[in-house]
Scaffold this motif. Structure first.
Motif, PDB file in Angstrom:
ATOM      1  N   VAL A   1     -13.737  11.053   9.882  1.00 49.30           N
ATOM      2  CA  VAL A   1     -12.421  11.706   9.885  1.00 49.30           C
ATOM      3  C   VAL A   1     -12.481  12.832  10.912  1.00 49.30           C
ATOM      4  CG1 VAL A   1     -10.744  13.052   8.560  1.00 49.30           C
ATOM      5  CG2 VAL A   1     -11.858  11.050   7.526  1.00 49.30           C
TER       6      VAL A   1
ATOM      7  N   ARG B   1       0.840  -1.203   0.000  1.00 52.31           N
ATOM      8  CA  ARG B   1       0.000   0.000   0.000  1.00 52.31           C
ATOM      9  C   ARG B   1       0.874   1.251   0.000  1.00 52.31           C
ATOM     10  NH1 ARG B   1      -5.459   0.662   2.311  1.00 52.31           N
ATOM     11  NH2 ARG B   1      -5.752   2.655   3.337  1.00 52.31           N
TER      12      ARG B   1
ATOM     13  N   ASN C   1      -1.423   6.632   1.796  1.00 49.04           N
ATOM     14  CA  ASN C   1      -2.822   6.222   1.932  1.00 49.04           C
ATOM     15  C   ASN C   1      -3.081   5.829   3.386  1.00 49.04           C
ATOM     16  OD1 ASN C   1      -5.379   5.291   1.636  1.00 49.04           O
ATOM     17  ND2 ASN C   1      -4.924   3.786   0.046  1.00 49.04           N
ATOM     18  N   PRO C   2      -3.627   6.746   4.184  1.00 53.59           N
ATOM     19  CA  PRO C   2      -3.731   6.488   5.631  1.00 53.59           C
ATOM     20  C   PRO C   2      -4.687   5.344   5.968  1.00 53.59           C
ATOM     21  CG  PRO C   2      -4.888   8.504   5.041  1.00 53.59           C
ATOM     22  CD  PRO C   2      -4.193   8.036   3.799  1.00 53.59           C
ATOM     23  N   LEU C   3      -4.549   4.848   7.199  1.00 61.33           N
ATOM     24  CA  LEU C   3      -5.342   3.681   7.613  1.00 61.33           C
ATOM     25  C   LEU C   3      -6.520   4.102   8.488  1.00 61.33           C
ATOM     26  CD1 LEU C   3      -2.362   1.409   8.770  1.00 61.33           C
ATOM     27  CD2 LEU C   3      -3.421   1.522   6.491  1.00 61.33           C
ATOM     28  N   ILE C   4      -7.580   3.303   8.446  1.00 62.93           N
ATOM     29  CA  ILE C   4      -8.709   3.519   9.359  1.00 62.93           C
ATOM     30  C   ILE C   4      -8.401   2.790  10.669  1.00 62.93           C
ATOM     31  CG2 ILE C   4     -11.161   3.058   9.777  1.00 62.93           C
ATOM     32  CD1 ILE C   4     -11.615   3.309   6.759  1.00 62.93           C
TER      33      ILE C   4
ATOM     34  N   PRO D   1      -6.738  -1.621   7.312  1.00 65.18           N
ATOM     35  CA  PRO D   1      -7.265  -1.389   5.962  1.00 65.18           C
ATOM     36  C   PRO D   1      -7.883  -2.679   5.469  1.00 65.18           C
ATOM     37  CG  PRO D   1      -4.924  -1.808   5.838  1.00 65.18           C
ATOM     38  CD  PRO D   1      -5.301  -1.912   7.299  1.00 65.18           C
ATOM     39  N   SER D   2      -8.536  -2.641   4.333  1.00 66.21           N
ATOM     40  CA  SER D   2      -9.131  -3.864   3.799  1.00 66.21           C
ATOM     41  C   SER D   2      -8.037  -4.913   3.548  1.00 66.21           C
ATOM     42  CB  SER D   2      -9.898  -3.563   2.519  1.00 66.21           C
ATOM     43  OG  SER D   2      -9.092  -2.838   1.620  1.00 66.21           O
TER      44      SER D   2
ATOM     45  N   ARG E   1     -15.945   9.001   0.907  1.00 66.02           N
ATOM     46  CA  ARG E   1     -16.072   7.723   0.186  1.00 66.02           C
ATOM     47  C   ARG E   1     -17.493   7.227   0.372  1.00 66.02           C
ATOM     48  NH1 ARG E   1     -12.534   2.593   2.010  1.00 66.02           N
ATOM     49  NH2 ARG E   1     -13.996   2.574   3.760  1.00 66.02           N
TER      50      ARG E   1
ATOM     51  N   SER F   1      -7.646  13.110  -0.587  1.00 65.78           N
ATOM     52  CA  SER F   1      -7.478  13.025   0.867  1.00 65.78           C
ATOM     53  C   SER F   1      -7.923  11.662   1.382  1.00 65.78           C
ATOM     54  CB  SER F   1      -8.227  14.149   1.567  1.00 65.78           C
ATOM     55  OG  SER F   1      -9.577  14.093   1.228  1.00 65.78           O
ATOM     56  N   ALA F   2      -8.712  10.927   0.628  1.00 63.07           N
ATOM     57  CA  ALA F   2      -9.078   9.554   1.002  1.00 63.07           C
ATOM     58  C   ALA F   2      -8.884   8.666  -0.216  1.00 63.07           C
ATOM     59  CB  ALA F   2     -10.522   9.474   1.473  1.00 63.07           C
ATOM     60  N   PRO F   3      -7.792   7.905  -0.265  1.00 61.21           N
ATOM     61  CA  PRO F   3      -7.511   7.176  -1.486  1.00 61.21           C
ATOM     62  C   PRO F   3      -8.518   6.084  -1.862  1.00 61.21           C
ATOM     63  CG  PRO F   3      -5.511   7.575  -0.322  1.00 61.21           C
ATOM     64  CD  PRO F   3      -6.626   7.970   0.589  1.00 61.21           C
ATOM     65  N   GLY F   4      -9.573   5.862  -1.010  1.00 64.46           N
ATOM     66  CA  GLY F   4     -10.711   5.116  -1.542  1.00 64.46           C
ATOM     67  C   GLY F   4     -11.157   5.853  -2.780  1.00 64.46           C
TER      68      GLY F   4
ATOM     69  N   ALA G   1      -8.915   8.730  10.739  1.00 68.43           N
ATOM     70  CA  ALA G   1     -10.185   8.109  10.339  1.00 68.43           C
ATOM     71  C   ALA G   1     -10.477   6.991  11.331  1.00 68.43           C
ATOM     72  CB  ALA G   1     -10.061   7.560   8.921  1.00 68.43           C
TER      73      ALA G   1
ATOM     74  N   ILE H   1     -17.187   6.971   4.347  1.00 64.38           N
ATOM     75  CA  ILE H   1     -16.273   7.842   5.104  1.00 64.38           C
ATOM     76  C   ILE H   1     -16.808   9.267   5.094  1.00 64.38           C
ATOM     77  CG2 ILE H   1     -13.918   8.736   5.327  1.00 64.38           C
ATOM     78  CD1 ILE H   1     -12.856   6.309   3.951  1.00 64.38           C
TER      79      ILE H   1
ATOM     80  N   THR I   1      -5.008  14.340  11.149  1.00 66.58           N
ATOM     81  CA  THR I   1      -6.385  13.827  11.156  1.00 66.58           C
ATOM     82  C   THR I   1      -6.340  12.310  11.312  1.00 66.58           C
ATOM     83  OG1 THR I   1      -6.413  13.482   8.764  1.00 66.58           O
ATOM     84  CG2 THR I   1      -7.158  15.631   9.574  1.00 66.58           C
TER      85      THR I   1
HETATM   86  P1  AMP Z   1      -9.420   0.759   3.205  1.00 68.38           P
HETATM   87  O1  AMP Z   1      -9.362   0.522   4.671  1.00 68.38           O
HETATM   88  O2  AMP Z   1      -8.448  -0.012   2.411  1.00 68.38           O
HETATM   89  O3  AMP Z   1     -10.816   0.641   2.693  1.00 68.38           O
HETATM   90  O4  AMP Z   1      -9.042   2.266   3.011  1.00 68.38           O
HETATM   91  C1  AMP Z   1      -9.232   3.215   4.011  1.00 68.38           C
HETATM   92  C2  AMP Z   1      -9.744   4.472   3.430  1.00 68.38           C
HETATM   93  O5  AMP Z   1      -9.815   5.461   4.456  1.00 68.38           O
HETATM   94  C3  AMP Z   1      -8.857   5.025   2.351  1.00 68.38           C
HETATM   95  O6  AMP Z   1      -9.658   5.523   1.322  1.00 68.38           O
HETATM   96  C4  AMP Z   1      -8.140   6.127   3.088  1.00 68.38           C
HETATM   97  O7  AMP Z   1      -7.681   7.144   2.244  1.00 68.38           O
HETATM   98  C5  AMP Z   1      -9.213   6.643   4.017  1.00 68.38           C
HETATM   99  N1  AMP Z   1      -8.625   7.370   5.137  1.00 68.38           N
HETATM  100  C6  AMP Z   1      -7.914   6.862   6.148  1.00 68.38           C
HETATM  101  N2  AMP Z   1      -7.495   7.840   6.982  1.00 68.38           N
HETATM  102  C7  AMP Z   1      -7.943   9.006   6.482  1.00 68.38           C
HETATM  103  C8  AMP Z   1      -7.847  10.371   6.886  1.00 68.38           C
HETATM  104  N3  AMP Z   1      -7.184  10.731   7.984  1.00 68.38           N
HETATM  105  N4  AMP Z   1      -8.428  11.308   6.112  1.00 68.38           N
HETATM  106  C9  AMP Z   1      -9.114  10.948   5.011  1.00 68.38           C
HETATM  107  N5  AMP Z   1      -9.243   9.670   4.584  1.00 68.38           N
HETATM  108  C10 AMP Z   1      -8.678   8.706   5.301  1.00 68.38           C
END
Ligand code: AMP
Ligand code: MG
Length: 311
Positions: free
Chosen positions: A91, A50, A54-57, A135-136, A187, A214-217, A112, A176, A110
């Motif tokens: 977020v 990854r 691309n930040p993590l949730i 992440p997924s 998202r 800002s959210a690579p989803g 998520a 999101i 920030t």
């Molecule tokens: P995934 O867990 O693979 O579905 O991807 C997590 C999604 O959350 C991605 O699209 C990230 O860009 C988005 N995301 C995570 N942290 C942030 C943040 N601080 N601001 C905006 N988007 C975030």
């Protein structure tokens, strides 16, 4: 779903040692690690291949555990009370003294956060004293995983443990919403925007295609089965092409795959990723997709298929 405590304890033991474990959630399976551990978070990025930006949730058991990491406002409290645990990610502003690893946020201020509803994920989160960055559980840009077999297919033995939790009941990622300032959706996901709008009593803008990501989803290429996809196709399906339909037709051919028997969008969302994986495995070289109504979860399904079609 019956909880297997021995399995949860095994996952906990590995997570305590900063290892990565795949966990079930109601949206999709997550590749989880201790969000306070640089070592664990670095591993997540490496395993998934990854991009670091691309930040993590981060997944929490409840809001009480979140207080030390984030500040939040009334909109958060309203949405949390109504939809959590569930398929919504917020977020928020990260607190300065938070212990969240800088790898999670790509050094941004920030975070998520989400509160998964799956009973296995909740049981695990309750037993550990750190939140889980997850992440997924799929290789970057590819289709998300909605059962343990999907995770094993992508990672094989590279992942130390996959915690079993059956098939994800929603089957599509969380919605999101950025709650800093005026709420905006980053998202589309498993929770319909109209439900959020109704609760907050305001029209909420969707920012899922900005030039500045800002959210690579939001990344254009994503959720890809690795073969070309044609959208909005109503006729002229090639014989060696799979045809993805929203509901059963009167005439069904072997290359027809329907996401729902009756065109139910919830069922269709639940079946989307598993059907794409199945089509790929059965050796088709391309996929044609019928027109899908752009309402409710149809909007989310169209978003995923449109990104999946950008090979
Ligand atoms: P995934 O867990 O693979 O579905 O991807 C997590 C999604 O959350 C991605 O699209 C990230 O860009 C988005 N995301 C995570 N942290 C942030 C943040 N601080 N601001 C905006 N988007 C975030
Ligand atoms: Mg993902």
């Amino acid at each position: 779903m019956k909880i297997n405590l021995a399995n949860i304890k095994k996952a906990k033991k590995l997570l305590n040692k900063s290892e990565c474990v795949a966990i079930p959630t109601e949206t999709v399976y997550g590749l989880a690690g201790n969000a306070y551990s640089d070592k664990a978070c670095k591993k997540i990025f490496k395993l998934k291949n990854r991009p670091k930006n691309n930040p993590l949730i981060v997944h929490y058991y409840n809001y009480r555990n979140l207080i030390k990491d984030c500040s939040f406002n009334n909109n958060f409290i309203e949405l949390y009370k109504k939809f959590c645990p569930g398929p919504i990610t917020f977020v928020l502003n990260l607190k300065k003294n938070s212990k969240i690893s800088k790898f999670v946020t790509n050094k941004k201020n920030t975070l998520a956060v989400r509160f998964p509803k799956h009973p296995v994920a909740r049981n695990l989160l309750k037993r550990i004293n750190f939140p889980l960055a997850a992440p997924s559980a799929n290789l970057s840009t590819k289709i998300s995983a909605v059962c343990s077999a999907d995770v094993k297919e992508d990672f094989g033995k590279k992942i130390k443990y996959v915690l079993e939790g059956g098939k994800s009941s929603i089957g599509i990622e969380s919605t999101i919403i950025d709650l800093r300032g005026k709420p905006k959706i980053l998202r589309l996901g498993g929770l319909e925007n109209s439900n959020i709008q109704k609760l907050l009593k305001e029209k909420i803008k969707i920012y899922n295609n900005p030039s500045k990501i800002s959210a690579p989803g939001q990344f254009k290429i994503h959720y890809s089965p690795g073969i070309p996809i044609r959208l909005n196709v109503e006729k002229k399906i090639n014989d060696n092409e799979a045809y993805l339909l929203i509901k059963k037709k009167r005439i069904n051919k072997p290359n027809y795959y329907f996401l729902s028997k009756k065109g139910n969008l919830k069922e269709a969302a639940r079946n989307l990723y598993s059907t794409l994986r199945k089509i790929k495995k059965e050796g088709y070289k391309s996929i044609a997709v019928c027109k899908i109504s752009n309402n409710g979860l149809g909007k989310t399904i169209n978003d995923r298929l449109s990104r999946a079609s950008k090979l």
